[in-house]
Scaffold this active site. Sequence first.
Site, PDB file in Angstrom:
ATOM      1  N   MET A 174       0.993  -1.148   0.132  1.00  0.00           N
ATOM      2  CA  MET A 174       0.068   0.129  -0.025  1.00  0.00           C
ATOM      3  C   MET A 174       0.981   1.346  -0.014  1.00  0.00           C
ATOM      4  SD  MET A 174      -3.148  -0.599  -0.050  1.00  0.00           S
ATOM      5  CE  MET A 174      -4.191   0.634   0.620  1.00  0.00           C
ATOM      6  N   ARG A 194      12.227   0.923   7.329  1.00  0.00           N
ATOM      7  CA  ARG A 194      13.058   0.441   8.024  1.00  0.00           C
ATOM      8  C   ARG A 194      14.243  -0.440   7.633  1.00  0.00           C
ATOM      9  NH1 ARG A 194       9.711  -4.175  11.320  1.00  0.00           N
ATOM     10  NH2 ARG A 194       9.241  -5.421   9.435  1.00  0.00           N
ATOM     11  N   ASN A 268      -4.669   0.054   9.176  1.00  0.00           N
ATOM     12  CA  ASN A 268      -6.210  -0.552   9.521  1.00  0.00           C
ATOM     13  C   ASN A 268      -5.973  -0.389  10.818  1.00  0.00           C
ATOM     14  OD1 ASN A 268      -7.658  -0.795   7.284  1.00  0.00           O
ATOM     15  ND2 ASN A 268      -7.029  -2.735   6.845  1.00  0.00           N
ATOM     16  N   SER A 294      -8.997   2.610   1.836  1.00  0.00           N
ATOM     17  CA  SER A 294      -9.500   1.452   1.326  1.00  0.00           C
ATOM     18  C   SER A 294      -9.120   1.383  -0.360  1.00  0.00           C
ATOM     19  CB  SER A 294     -11.078   1.194   1.362  1.00  0.00           C
ATOM     20  OG  SER A 294     -11.460   0.100   0.785  1.00  0.00           O
ATOM     21  N   GLY A 295      -9.060   0.194  -0.881  1.00  0.00           N
ATOM     22  CA  GLY A 295      -8.856   0.162  -2.409  1.00  0.00           C
ATOM     23  C   GLY A 295      -7.839  -1.090  -2.840  1.00  0.00           C
ATOM     24  N   LYS A 349     -13.675   2.930   8.740  1.00  0.00           N
ATOM     25  CA  LYS A 349     -12.961   1.952   7.818  1.00  0.00           C
ATOM     26  C   LYS A 349     -13.264   0.469   8.400  1.00  0.00           C
ATOM     27  CE  LYS A 349     -10.118   0.259   4.735  1.00  0.00           C
ATOM     28  NZ  LYS A 349      -9.754  -0.993   5.180  1.00  0.00           N
ATOM     29  N   HIS A 352     -16.561  -0.403   7.318  1.00  0.00           N
ATOM     30  CA  HIS A 352     -16.378  -0.651   5.780  1.00  0.00           C
ATOM     31  C   HIS A 352     -16.002  -2.009   5.692  1.00  0.00           C
ATOM     32  CE1 HIS A 352     -13.704  -1.487   2.103  1.00  0.00           C
ATOM     33  NE2 HIS A 352     -14.483  -0.612   1.537  1.00  0.00           N
ATOM     34  N   ASN A 353     -14.906  -2.721   6.387  1.00  0.00           N
ATOM     35  CA  ASN A 353     -14.477  -3.767   6.334  1.00  0.00           C
ATOM     36  C   ASN A 353     -15.633  -4.984   6.723  1.00  0.00           C
ATOM     37  OD1 ASN A 353     -12.103  -2.767   5.490  1.00  0.00           O
ATOM     38  ND2 ASN A 353     -10.657  -4.049   6.410  1.00  0.00           N
ATOM     39  N   GLU A 356     -17.612  -5.238   3.928  1.00  0.00           N
ATOM     40  CA  GLU A 356     -16.839  -6.198   2.911  1.00  0.00           C
ATOM     41  C   GLU A 356     -17.301  -7.631   3.127  1.00  0.00           C
ATOM     42  OE1 GLU A 356     -12.717  -4.680   2.213  1.00  0.00           O
ATOM     43  OE2 GLU A 356     -12.330  -6.538   2.868  1.00  0.00           O
ATOM     44  N   HIS A 609     -33.862 -10.501  37.384  1.00  0.00           N
ATOM     45  CA  HIS A 609     -33.414  -9.392  36.767  1.00  0.00           C
ATOM     46  C   HIS A 609     -34.286  -8.245  36.353  1.00  0.00           C
ATOM     47  CE1 HIS A 609     -29.440 -11.101  36.304  1.00  0.00           C
ATOM     48  NE2 HIS A 609     -29.845 -12.286  35.653  1.00  0.00           N
TER      49      HIS A 609
HETATM   50  C1  6PG Z   1      -9.523  -2.313   1.751  1.00  0.00           C
HETATM   51  C2  6PG Z   1      -9.557  -3.711   2.321  1.00  0.00           C
HETATM   52  C3  6PG Z   1      -8.329  -4.012   3.143  1.00  0.00           C
HETATM   53  C4  6PG Z   1      -7.846  -5.360   3.266  1.00  0.00           C
HETATM   54  C5  6PG Z   1      -8.882  -6.114   4.126  1.00  0.00           C
HETATM   55  C6  6PG Z   1      -8.462  -7.696   3.918  1.00  0.00           C
HETATM   56  O1  6PG Z   1     -10.490  -1.756   2.174  1.00  0.00           O
HETATM   57  O2  6PG Z   1      -8.831  -2.086   0.908  1.00  0.00           O
HETATM   58  O3  6PG Z   1     -10.515  -3.841   3.449  1.00  0.00           O
HETATM   59  O4  6PG Z   1      -8.196  -3.310   4.179  1.00  0.00           O
HETATM   60  O5  6PG Z   1      -7.480  -6.087   2.071  1.00  0.00           O
HETATM   61  O6  6PG Z   1      -8.523  -5.921   5.432  1.00  0.00           O
HETATM   62  O7  6PG Z   1      -9.128  -8.199   5.274  1.00  0.00           O
HETATM   63  P1  6PG Z   1      -8.935  -9.713   5.400  1.00  0.00           P
HETATM   64  O8  6PG Z   1      -7.675 -10.276   5.137  1.00  0.00           O
HETATM   65  O9  6PG Z   1      -9.457  -9.651   6.878  1.00  0.00           O
HETATM   66  O10 6PG Z   1      -9.973 -10.310   4.722  1.00  0.00           O
END
Ligand code: 6PG
Length: 633
Positions: A174, A194, A268, A294-295, A349, A352-353, A356, A609
């Site tokens: 990335m 590094r 992330n 993301s992307g 984000k 978003h995942n 996803e 309760h």
């Molecule tokens: C994104 C993806 C990226 C990553 C995922 C994969 O938005 O570009 O989400 O962040 O590819 O985190 O996640 P896993 O390995 O947990 O499926």
Amino acid sequence: MKQILYIIGVSGSGKTTIGRLLSQKTGLPFFDADDFHPTQNIDKMKAGIPLTDNDRKDWLAAIHQTALAQAATNGAIIACSALKENYRRQLSQGLQDVKWFFLNGSYEVIRNRMEQRPDHYMPPALLQSQFDTLEIPANALELNIAGSPDEICTAILNSIYQPSSFGIIGLGVMGKSLARNFASKGIRLSLFNRFVKGKEEHIAQQFITAHPELATAKGFEDLPAFVQSLTQPSCILIMVNAGTATDEVMNGLLPLLSTGSVIIDGGNAYFKDTERRIQLAKQNNINWIGAGISGGEEGALNGPSIMPGGETEAYSRVQPFLEMIAAKDENGRPCCNYTGSGGSGHFVKMIHNGIEYAGMQLIAEVYYILRKGLQKDPGEIAAIFAEWNSGTLSSYLLSITIDILQAKENDQWLLDTIDAKAESKGTGSLATQTAAELGSPAGMMTSALFARFLSAQTGLRQQAAAIHPAYSSPLSVSVEDIRQSYELARIINHHQGFEVIKAAAQEYNWEINLSALAATWTNGCIIRSALMNRLMEILQETDTMLFNEEIISLVNANQPGLRNTVAAALTGGLAVPALSEALNYILALTEADPPMNLIQAQRDYFGAHTYRLKSDPEGSPIHTDWKKFRSHN
Ligand code: 6PG
């Protein structure tokens, strides 16, 4: 042509020390002219006989050849006495970018130093001859050797580099793609990776060399030198693994940065870590922006979706940089919108995942029904998906799936060769945990996450399959029903995701603009889709997408298909956790009289309760002695 930096001066002036240190700081290769002498020259010097022009001829030619070769590849730092003007002329012939750094010091100081390096072949007695031969260079930066090696290197770096306007730390997949994206927009960059012996060596320099658009970029392996190369206060994007790696970089950076510098964490990160880092940075007068990016590799290179959160003032400083590299939405606006204060950028984000994960799981389940239930081959399924993808169901995830399904090698579907054991890196798990903490029912991402976990329990699955033979029967469901199930389940997935974000915004006082967030997700990111384009508009009118007229009619139109598909899949013996969750969710959501009164009664029975009355939900809690009604044994 790359730059050649000659460190020159009489023997004992510290050329090797400075050259090596400079090489460590920049990752540029280092060459020591001492290593180019033929044995007869060394023998002569050892014997206390000064070298002549003739002795130096071949030696200079060899160094010059190395300089030419290096200029065509990585550039270099070369330590060489280069005492005379005509030597320097020879050494720079054919090179376009040569810089001279002259280490100057008095005879006494240098003699004293030489006496402290007894194993060098050059005897102190020859020093005077070196001074006699030396022609002070007119076009070199003169550096007093009284300075420390670090001070001398800083002076060299400051003189060769125009300050960079943006820095990137971490050249993984990335980081590299983002760097190329920035460079293609004309941003002058400093890049740091590094140094890890045998594993990560000279990454920045090699990367710069491999990409012409990075011609003005500078590479570093030394953090202070990297920071010094930037305009102050600086803007730095860090692209390293979330967790301890980010903390390590942060701890290294904070003492080096000038007040008001901005660090953008583009990894992330867990949003609560981001909140902690914002506070720590603030104590050091530094601003920390947590930006979800993301992307994947392609998005980072051509335009990612960016979700920046943190203090507005800090954001306004980095906004032009981030907007410049972001993808553009259908209106030509950058898919980069400020999400709010604190860790909101990393929070969205993470969700978003989560969306996803569920989006991927839904496609996998639909594929599974078509493949196993309707006996279609991947090519036929690709054709069905391609038709869906040409209309309102179109999405990035569906389009990549079509490519995957079409992949065939040696008459075999590539997909069939892949071990069906899904991995994950953690964001889906954090999204699920966070939804639970917030009390927001996000069953879609949860079911997708647990489906991955179950798939990974290969041993348990094999054992179970041997003990409990699978029951399966032919599936009676139409492709149209399956399409409907997919359309509705996707809506539920997005609805649940946005509901978690709403819950977090309330909990943490973030003013998240849901429509702007949907716009951010219309391009560049993994969950971009035609639906997201619609949501950008729908969420302008309501913050609960399921209440929008268009969505209501889609829910109604597609519910029969979802019911038929889930029923057929389950009776036919196919596990479809995400599709089932979508149906369960919509059924439970629209049920006026759910059985949770019984849960309340059970809680009150065994734990006192308490519960509240349907007729007075805000009234006082009630406890009943349930045992007194007991009539069975
Ligand atoms: C994104 C993806 C990226 C990553 C995922 C994969 O938005 O570009 O989400 O962040 O590819 O985190 O996640 P896993 O390995 O947990 O499926």
